[in-house]
Each structure stands twice: as C-alpha cells, then as structure tokens.
Design a protein around this motif. Structure first.
Motif, PDB file in Angstrom:
ATOM      1  N   MET A 132       0.838  -1.183   0.000  1.00  0.00           N
ATOM      2  CA  MET A 132       0.000   0.000   0.000  1.00  0.00           C
ATOM      3  C   MET A 132       0.885   1.250   0.000  1.00  0.00           C
ATOM      4  O   MET A 132       1.919   1.273   0.638  1.00  0.00           O
ATOM      5  CB  MET A 132      -0.869   0.008   1.256  1.00  0.00           C
ATOM      6  CG  MET A 132      -2.313  -0.267   0.971  1.00  0.00           C
ATOM      7  SD  MET A 132      -3.357  -0.102   2.411  1.00  0.00           S
ATOM      8  CE  MET A 132      -3.383  -1.802   2.954  1.00  0.00           C
ATOM      9  N   PRO A 133       0.423   2.296  -0.684  1.00  0.00           N
ATOM     10  CA  PRO A 133       1.188   3.545  -0.709  1.00  0.00           C
ATOM     11  C   PRO A 133       1.285   4.177   0.679  1.00  0.00           C
ATOM     12  O   PRO A 133       0.394   4.019   1.505  1.00  0.00           O
ATOM     13  CB  PRO A 133       0.367   4.443  -1.635  1.00  0.00           C
ATOM     14  CG  PRO A 133      -0.523   3.541  -2.393  1.00  0.00           C
ATOM     15  CD  PRO A 133      -0.746   2.341  -1.534  1.00  0.00           C
ATOM     16  N   ASN A 134       2.360   4.893   0.905  1.00  0.00           N
ATOM     17  CA  ASN A 134       2.504   5.581   2.182  1.00  0.00           C
ATOM     18  C   ASN A 134       1.897   6.985   2.094  1.00  0.00           C
ATOM     19  O   ASN A 134       1.373   7.394   1.067  1.00  0.00           O
ATOM     20  CB  ASN A 134       3.975   5.618   2.610  1.00  0.00           C
ATOM     21  CG  ASN A 134       4.851   6.435   1.676  1.00  0.00           C
ATOM     22  OD1 ASN A 134       4.391   7.355   1.021  1.00  0.00           O
ATOM     23  ND2 ASN A 134       6.114   6.087   1.614  1.00  0.00           N
ATOM     24  N   PHE A 135       1.999   7.719   3.188  1.00  0.00           N
ATOM     25  CA  PHE A 135       1.364   9.029   3.295  1.00  0.00           C
ATOM     26  C   PHE A 135       1.789   9.978   2.174  1.00  0.00           C
ATOM     27  O   PHE A 135       0.947  10.572   1.508  1.00  0.00           O
ATOM     28  CB  PHE A 135       1.684   9.641   4.666  1.00  0.00           C
ATOM     29  CG  PHE A 135       1.216  11.047   4.812  1.00  0.00           C
ATOM     30  CD1 PHE A 135      -0.119  11.330   5.008  1.00  0.00           C
ATOM     31  CD2 PHE A 135       2.117  12.099   4.729  1.00  0.00           C
ATOM     32  CE1 PHE A 135      -0.555  12.644   5.126  1.00  0.00           C
ATOM     33  CE2 PHE A 135       1.688  13.409   4.850  1.00  0.00           C
ATOM     34  CZ  PHE A 135       0.351  13.676   5.053  1.00  0.00           C
ATOM     35  N   SER A 136       3.086  10.131   1.961  1.00  0.00           N
ATOM     36  CA  SER A 136       3.541  11.096   0.951  1.00  0.00           C
ATOM     37  C   SER A 136       3.104  10.684  -0.456  1.00  0.00           C
ATOM     38  O   SER A 136       2.734  11.544  -1.267  1.00  0.00           O
ATOM     39  CB  SER A 136       5.058  11.285   1.015  1.00  0.00           C
ATOM     40  OG  SER A 136       5.734  10.086   0.726  1.00  0.00           O
ATOM     41  N   GLU A 137       3.098   9.399  -0.741  1.00  0.00           N
ATOM     42  CA  GLU A 137       2.635   8.933  -2.057  1.00  0.00           C
ATOM     43  C   GLU A 137       1.150   9.214  -2.235  1.00  0.00           C
ATOM     44  O   GLU A 137       0.710   9.625  -3.310  1.00  0.00           O
ATOM     45  CB  GLU A 137       2.915   7.439  -2.212  1.00  0.00           C
ATOM     46  CG  GLU A 137       4.391   7.106  -2.302  1.00  0.00           C
ATOM     47  CD  GLU A 137       4.670   5.619  -2.179  1.00  0.00           C
ATOM     48  OE1 GLU A 137       3.814   4.876  -1.643  1.00  0.00           O
ATOM     49  OE2 GLU A 137       5.748   5.205  -2.604  1.00  0.00           O
ATOM     50  N   ARG A 138       0.371   8.964  -1.184  1.00  0.00           N
ATOM     51  CA  ARG A 138      -1.069   9.232  -1.259  1.00  0.00           C
ATOM     52  C   ARG A 138      -1.325  10.718  -1.486  1.00  0.00           C
ATOM     53  O   ARG A 138      -2.183  11.104  -2.269  1.00  0.00           O
ATOM     54  CB  ARG A 138      -1.776   8.783   0.029  1.00  0.00           C
ATOM     55  CG  ARG A 138      -1.952   7.300   0.168  1.00  0.00           C
ATOM     56  CD  ARG A 138      -3.212   6.857  -0.576  1.00  0.00           C
ATOM     57  NE  ARG A 138      -3.195   5.451  -0.862  1.00  0.00           N
ATOM     58  CZ  ARG A 138      -3.840   4.528  -0.165  1.00  0.00           C
ATOM     59  NH1 ARG A 138      -4.547   4.856   0.879  1.00  0.00           N
ATOM     60  NH2 ARG A 138      -3.780   3.265  -0.528  1.00  0.00           N
ATOM     61  N   LEU A 139      -0.583  11.550  -0.788  1.00  0.00           N
ATOM     62  CA  LEU A 139      -0.755  12.987  -0.913  1.00  0.00           C
ATOM     63  C   LEU A 139      -0.459  13.446  -2.344  1.00  0.00           C
ATOM     64  O   LEU A 139      -1.234  14.196  -2.942  1.00  0.00           O
ATOM     65  CB  LEU A 139       0.182  13.682   0.082  1.00  0.00           C
ATOM     66  CG  LEU A 139      -0.152  15.072   0.550  1.00  0.00           C
ATOM     67  CD1 LEU A 139      -1.576  15.190   1.059  1.00  0.00           C
ATOM     68  CD2 LEU A 139       0.835  15.502   1.625  1.00  0.00           C
ATOM     69  N   LYS A 140       0.627  12.969  -2.903  1.00  0.00           N
ATOM     70  CA  LYS A 140       0.978  13.312  -4.288  1.00  0.00           C
ATOM     71  C   LYS A 140      -0.083  12.808  -5.263  1.00  0.00           C
ATOM     72  O   LYS A 140      -0.482  13.527  -6.184  1.00  0.00           O
ATOM     73  CB  LYS A 140       2.339  12.716  -4.664  1.00  0.00           C
ATOM     74  CG  LYS A 140       3.501  13.465  -4.095  1.00  0.00           C
ATOM     75  CD  LYS A 140       4.810  12.903  -4.601  1.00  0.00           C
ATOM     76  CE  LYS A 140       5.304  11.885  -3.622  1.00  0.00           C
ATOM     77  NZ  LYS A 140       6.666  11.430  -3.842  1.00  0.00           N
ATOM     78  N   ASP A 141      -0.521  11.569  -5.065  1.00  0.00           N
ATOM     79  CA  ASP A 141      -1.541  10.993  -5.954  1.00  0.00           C
ATOM     80  C   ASP A 141      -2.837  11.798  -5.915  1.00  0.00           C
ATOM     81  O   ASP A 141      -3.432  12.089  -6.952  1.00  0.00           O
ATOM     82  CB  ASP A 141      -1.822   9.540  -5.585  1.00  0.00           C
ATOM     83  CG  ASP A 141      -0.688   8.596  -5.925  1.00  0.00           C
ATOM     84  OD1 ASP A 141       0.221   8.991  -6.694  1.00  0.00           O
ATOM     85  OD2 ASP A 141      -0.701   7.454  -5.406  1.00  0.00           O
ATOM     86  N   LEU A 142      -3.274  12.159  -4.713  1.00  0.00           N
ATOM     87  CA  LEU A 142      -4.508  12.932  -4.576  1.00  0.00           C
ATOM     88  C   LEU A 142      -4.374  14.288  -5.269  1.00  0.00           C
ATOM     89  O   LEU A 142      -5.287  14.734  -5.962  1.00  0.00           O
ATOM     90  CB  LEU A 142      -4.855  13.132  -3.096  1.00  0.00           C
ATOM     91  CG  LEU A 142      -5.369  11.897  -2.376  1.00  0.00           C
ATOM     92  CD1 LEU A 142      -5.275  12.081  -0.868  1.00  0.00           C
ATOM     93  CD2 LEU A 142      -6.799  11.592  -2.805  1.00  0.00           C
TER      94      LEU A 142
END
Length: 72
Positions: free
Chosen positions: A1-11
């Motif tokens: 699963m993606p981590n926090f920073s990856e999720r933030l960038k994706d969003l």
C-alpha cells in the motif's frame, strides 16, 4: 500500500491541484506542505485532519492503512 507522501501526491495529481493551493486551503506554508509530500516530515493530527477534510477522504486512507477512501 502507498505511504502518506505517495497518497498525498496521488490525490494532488488526480485532482489537478497545485501544492500552494492545498497549503493555502488548510492554512500551512507551501514549504510545510512540500515537506509532507516529499516524505521529509509527518503532519500532526490537526493537519492530518485538515488534509482528510480537504480531500474528503478518511485519515486511514491518507495514512495508507486502507485502500478505501470513504470516510465511513
């Protein structure tokens, strides 16, 4: 699963947003947001909640604890 920073960038990218717009919307500096997105710092609870509210997602999704973005 993606981590926090990856999720933030994706969003951000999925919604065609700019870092400065997100930072302004949640009341933090652009540099602070950039640290979060780069994975150099983690937000405190208050900022985490503001980010989740801004994106209308659950904090668990933002933290990478689930793949379900729904708030329920």
């Amino acid at each position: 699963m993606p981590n926090f920073s990856e999720r933030l960038k994706d969003l951000k990218n999925e919604r065609n947003l700019f870092q400065k717009d997100i930072a302004n919307a949640i009341g933090i500096s652009l540099r602070a947001y950039q640290y979060y997105e780069a994975g150099e710092r983690k937000p405190d609870i208050e900022i985490l909640e503001k980010l989740a509210d801004y994106f209308e997602i659950s904090t668990d999704f933002l933290l990478g604890r689930t793949d379900n973005p729904n708030i329920n």
